[in-house]
Design a protein around this motif. Structure first.
Motif, PDB file in Angstrom:
ATOM      1  N   THR A   9       0.810  -1.218   0.000  1.00 18.74           N
ATOM      2  CA  THR A   9       0.000   0.000   0.000  1.00 18.74           C
ATOM      3  C   THR A   9       0.845   1.271   0.000  1.00 18.74           C
ATOM      4  N   VAL A  45      -0.363   3.986  -2.487  1.00 20.37           N
ATOM      5  CA  VAL A  45      -1.644   4.561  -2.076  1.00 20.37           C
ATOM      6  C   VAL A  45      -1.441   5.458  -0.859  1.00 20.37           C
ATOM      7  N   ASP A  46      -0.626   5.008   0.088  1.00 18.91           N
ATOM      8  CA  ASP A  46      -0.338   5.820   1.267  1.00 18.91           C
ATOM      9  C   ASP A  46       0.309   7.148   0.865  1.00 18.91           C
TER      10      ASP A  46
END
Length: 98
Positions: A7, A10-11
């Motif tokens: 992730t 996305v983070d």
């Protein structure tokens, strides 16, 4: 059997998006000040950026923004909002381009 999802991208995207309002206002602030009429300098010197808010802290700000001054017949809020749209478009484009 488990699936692991990375992730990090996305983070990072969410981090950039969360910083966007502050960055946009930092860029809009000098634009608004440049559109603020100047006679004595009081209006510009009492216009300040505080986080994501620009405050025009003088008694006649509303009148100036309504076009009272011939120097800014369109006021300063509407032109700044138009410029803010461009700033946000550019910030979004920067995020998309990575």
């Amino acid at each position: 059997m488990g699936i692991k999802i990375d992730t990090r991208e996305v983070d990072e995207l969410f981090k950039e998006l969360s910083e966007m309002p502050t960055q946009a206002m930092k860029e809009a602030y000098p634009f608004l000040k440049s559109k603020t009429p100047i006679q004595s300098g009081n209006a510009r010197s009492n216009t300040r950026l505080n986080g994501t808010k620009i405050k025009s802290d003088y008694a006649y700000a509303g009148r100036l923004d309504e076009g009272w001054s011939k120097q800014a017949p369109d006021g300063f809020t509407e032109p700044t909002l138009d410029e803010l749209e461009n700033i946000i478009d550019n910030l979004v484009e920067d995020i998309n381009n990575g």
